[in-house]
Design a protein around this motif. Sequence first.
Motif, PDB file in Angstrom:
ATOM      1  N   TYR A  56       0.773  -1.197  -0.052  1.00 44.14           N
ATOM      2  CA  TYR A  56       0.162  -0.030  -0.080  1.00 44.14           C
ATOM      3  C   TYR A  56       0.779   1.444   0.017  1.00 44.14           C
ATOM      4  O   TYR A  56       1.838   1.389   0.711  1.00 44.14           O
ATOM      5  CB  TYR A  56      -1.063  -0.062   1.245  1.00 44.14           C
ATOM      6  N   VAL A  58       0.072   5.932  -0.861  1.00 44.94           N
ATOM      7  CA  VAL A  58      -0.690   7.054  -1.145  1.00 44.94           C
ATOM      8  C   VAL A  58      -0.149   7.205  -2.591  1.00 44.94           C
ATOM      9  O   VAL A  58      -1.075   8.052  -3.343  1.00 44.94           O
ATOM     10  CB  VAL A  58      -0.694   8.164  -0.202  1.00 44.94           C
ATOM     11  N   ILE A 144       8.454   1.373  11.469  1.00 44.88           N
ATOM     12  CA  ILE A 144       9.771   1.812  10.879  1.00 44.88           C
ATOM     13  C   ILE A 144       9.860   3.096  10.986  1.00 44.88           C
ATOM     14  O   ILE A 144      11.026   4.027  11.576  1.00 44.88           O
ATOM     15  CB  ILE A 144      10.189   1.427   9.760  1.00 44.88           C
ATOM     16  N   ASN A 146       9.971   7.320  11.322  1.00 46.45           N
ATOM     17  CA  ASN A 146      10.513   8.071  12.400  1.00 46.45           C
ATOM     18  C   ASN A 146       9.790   9.286  12.668  1.00 46.45           C
ATOM     19  O   ASN A 146       8.856   9.697  11.826  1.00 46.45           O
ATOM     20  CB  ASN A 146      11.864   8.641  11.933  1.00 46.45           C
ATOM     21  N   VAL A 178      10.698  -0.671  15.645  1.00 43.31           N
ATOM     22  CA  VAL A 178      11.961  -1.287  14.668  1.00 43.31           C
ATOM     23  C   VAL A 178      13.264  -0.512  15.022  1.00 43.31           C
ATOM     24  O   VAL A 178      13.371   0.687  14.460  1.00 43.31           O
ATOM     25  CB  VAL A 178      11.609  -1.773  13.316  1.00 43.31           C
ATOM     26  N   HIS A 215      15.587   5.275  19.494  1.00 40.65           N
ATOM     27  CA  HIS A 215      16.201   5.336  18.173  1.00 40.65           C
ATOM     28  C   HIS A 215      16.409   6.819  17.712  1.00 40.65           C
ATOM     29  O   HIS A 215      15.739   7.107  16.964  1.00 40.65           O
ATOM     30  CB  HIS A 215      15.276   4.594  17.231  1.00 40.65           C
ATOM     31  N   THR A 263      17.825   3.395   3.343  1.00 41.44           N
ATOM     32  CA  THR A 263      16.863   2.974   2.822  1.00 41.44           C
ATOM     33  C   THR A 263      17.326   1.336   2.592  1.00 41.44           C
ATOM     34  O   THR A 263      16.667   0.610   2.914  1.00 41.44           O
ATOM     35  CB  THR A 263      16.462   3.356   1.471  1.00 41.44           C
ATOM     36  N   MET A 266      18.443  -0.347   5.900  1.00 41.25           N
ATOM     37  CA  MET A 266      17.010  -0.345   6.772  1.00 41.25           C
ATOM     38  C   MET A 266      16.417  -1.410   6.334  1.00 41.25           C
ATOM     39  O   MET A 266      15.505  -2.225   7.182  1.00 41.25           O
ATOM     40  CB  MET A 266      16.319   0.910   6.849  1.00 41.25           C
TER      41      MET A 266
HETATM   42  P1  NAD Z   1      10.390   7.590   1.425  1.00 43.68           P
HETATM   43  O1  NAD Z   1       9.910   9.103   1.053  1.00 43.68           O
HETATM   44  O2  NAD Z   1      11.477   7.110   0.499  1.00 43.68           O
HETATM   45  O3  NAD Z   1       9.242   6.652   1.239  1.00 43.68           O
HETATM   46  C1  NAD Z   1       8.157   6.800   2.278  1.00 43.68           C
HETATM   47  C2  NAD Z   1       6.807   6.439   1.427  1.00 43.68           C
HETATM   48  O4  NAD Z   1       5.642   6.448   2.206  1.00 43.68           O
HETATM   49  C3  NAD Z   1       6.442   7.050   0.325  1.00 43.68           C
HETATM   50  O5  NAD Z   1       6.223   6.317  -0.936  1.00 43.68           O
HETATM   51  C4  NAD Z   1       5.037   8.008   0.451  1.00 43.68           C
HETATM   52  O6  NAD Z   1       4.180   7.917  -0.584  1.00 43.68           O
HETATM   53  C5  NAD Z   1       4.648   6.886   1.465  1.00 43.68           C
HETATM   54  N1  NAD Z   1       3.483   7.426   2.225  1.00 43.68           N
HETATM   55  C6  NAD Z   1       3.326   8.586   2.613  1.00 43.68           C
HETATM   56  N2  NAD Z   1       2.355   8.832   3.391  1.00 43.68           N
HETATM   57  C7  NAD Z   1       1.698   7.696   3.447  1.00 43.68           C
HETATM   58  C8  NAD Z   1       0.565   7.300   3.986  1.00 43.68           C
HETATM   59  N3  NAD Z   1      -0.218   8.018   4.786  1.00 43.68           N
HETATM   60  N4  NAD Z   1       0.225   5.890   3.717  1.00 43.68           N
HETATM   61  C9  NAD Z   1       0.805   5.180   3.167  1.00 43.68           C
HETATM   62  N5  NAD Z   1       2.090   5.614   2.503  1.00 43.68           N
HETATM   63  C10 NAD Z   1       2.578   6.734   2.797  1.00 43.68           C
HETATM   64  O7  NAD Z   1      11.130   7.294   2.968  1.00 43.68           O
HETATM   65  P2  NAD Z   1      12.054   6.303   3.194  1.00 43.68           P
HETATM   66  O8  NAD Z   1      13.363   6.337   3.215  1.00 43.68           O
HETATM   67  O9  NAD Z   1      11.332   5.079   2.847  1.00 43.68           O
HETATM   68  O10 NAD Z   1      11.678   6.312   4.998  1.00 43.68           O
HETATM   69  C11 NAD Z   1      10.294   5.992   5.378  1.00 43.68           C
HETATM   70  C12 NAD Z   1      10.444   6.483   7.070  1.00 43.68           C
HETATM   71  O11 NAD Z   1      11.293   5.594   7.654  1.00 43.68           O
HETATM   72  C13 NAD Z   1      11.047   7.824   7.459  1.00 43.68           C
HETATM   73  O12 NAD Z   1      10.191   8.334   8.394  1.00 43.68           O
HETATM   74  C14 NAD Z   1      12.391   7.555   7.818  1.00 43.68           C
HETATM   75  O13 NAD Z   1      12.829   8.554   8.827  1.00 43.68           O
HETATM   76  C15 NAD Z   1      11.998   6.203   8.650  1.00 43.68           C
HETATM   77  N6  NAD Z   1      13.371   5.259   8.810  1.00 43.68           N
HETATM   78  C16 NAD Z   1      13.250   4.711  10.057  1.00 43.68           C
HETATM   79  C17 NAD Z   1      14.536   4.007  10.237  1.00 43.68           C
HETATM   80  C18 NAD Z   1      14.456   3.086  11.531  1.00 43.68           C
HETATM   81  O14 NAD Z   1      15.753   2.554  11.651  1.00 43.68           O
HETATM   82  N7  NAD Z   1      13.407   2.770  12.259  1.00 43.68           N
HETATM   83  C19 NAD Z   1      15.601   3.762   9.167  1.00 43.68           C
HETATM   84  C20 NAD Z   1      15.266   4.386   8.131  1.00 43.68           C
HETATM   85  C21 NAD Z   1      14.429   5.348   7.924  1.00 43.68           C
END
Ligand code: NAD
Length: 374
Positions: A56, A58, A144, A146, A178, A215, A263, A266
């Motif tokens: 899924y 958006v 996952i 942040n 995570v 984290h 990415t 992660m």
């Molecule tokens: P990204 O921008 O590449 O991807 C995010 C995706 O989420 C996009 O495809 C976007 O369209 C989608 N999205 C936005 N709102 C949405 C909604 N309401 N429903 C469904 N999808 C939606 O970002 P990314 O690099 O994949 O990172 C995603 C998140 O993970 C960020 O918040 C980042 O900080 C976090 N992150 C966490 C860790 C961890 O260790 N926990 C590690 C890396 C990144």
Amino acid sequence: MPHSVTPAIEHDSLKIAVLGAAGGIGQSLSLLLKAQLQYQLKESNRTVTHIHLALYDVNQEAINGVTADLSHIDTPISVSSHSPAGGIQNCLNNASIVVIPAGVPRKPGMTRDDLFNVNAGIISQLGDSIAECCDLSKVFVLVISNPVNSLVPVMVSNILKNHPQSRNSGIERRIMGVTKLDIVRASTFLREINIESGLTPRVNSMPDVPVIGGHSGETIIPLFSQSNFLSRLNADQLKYLIHRVQYGGDEVVKAKNGKGSATLSMAHAGYKCVVQFVSLLLGNIDQIHGTYYVSLKDANNAPVAPGADQLLPLVDDSAYFAVPLTITTKGVSYVDYDVVSRMNDMERNEMLPICTSQLKKNIDKGLEFVASRT
Ligand code: NAD
Ligand code: LMR
């Protein structure tokens, strides 16, 4: 278009929903799941014979493209594409595991906390959908997005406060933040420094390093004192390593220079987590031993599981904490407080108080957001 049709989910299927699957993490994680989960099925001698990935995002165009692409991979894991146009319900109905990398990532100069306003809104809406579509007495939710330190409290408290069917469901035992990437980094960096400085010969095994707390920055506490890797780090090397694990995310944000944050690493860390839950739900294992950022209290404010009562006073009553856990199909069943009891003086007296005071602010921010949500 075959890729956008949701295949019928049979009772013998295990369904995994990835929310935000068209993003940097979502795409790579979905690739790993599509390519690798078949090996879990082969191990399984239970009734589940099929795994389905419901993807899924958006961004409808992007998720249709990602799903079409993945659907050509020659493994027996099926995939379906979902976006707001067709509704998130089709994605979440009957899901046993929901993985959430949805939301905005950092750019240079930003903290994870700067993501809070946007991502807390996304997480609470996704939480509402999970509560409406999933069986709260069974589903596992892996967060996952942040800032994890605040968004896990948002996910837990929003479901408990706004969805009466969550009462007595035990969902708070199955919502996991995570933090695995910190563990992956600690292992990688420890091995690297040992080999570079000639402390250990080149070996093919990777060290285990417990990493606890939260984290972000100084809430991340890598416990190099409890690593299984024999090494004689001097004080400067230890300081360097701790800092590198705590700020490893910044290294990637800086290197990507405005094009996002980690990415691929992660996705690797996330895959390692999801595969544990798949093994558990397929019956390949009876319990998971893993570190996740979880609520230490249940819906009635009692310790979430044995061990949490011992841990709470050690972590200054921080309501959420990442710590090694035992997890069964019902959720967290044991909290391994021993890892905190065994901290050395520096970890306990210098790192832990900074961690818990920052964590409490992050947790309160999440709880206040939910309290003010109408
Ligand atoms: P990204 O921008 O590449 O991807 C995010 C995706 O989420 C996009 O495809 C976007 O369209 C989608 N999205 C936005 N709102 C949405 C909604 N309401 N429903 C469904 N999808 C939606 O970002 P990314 O690099 O994949 O990172 C995603 C998140 O993970 C960020 O918040 C980042 O900080 C976090 N992150 C966490 C860790 C961890 O260790 N926990 C590690 C890396 C990144
Ligand atoms: C990480 O640790 O790489 C992630 O939390 C992403 C970030 O913003 O640093």
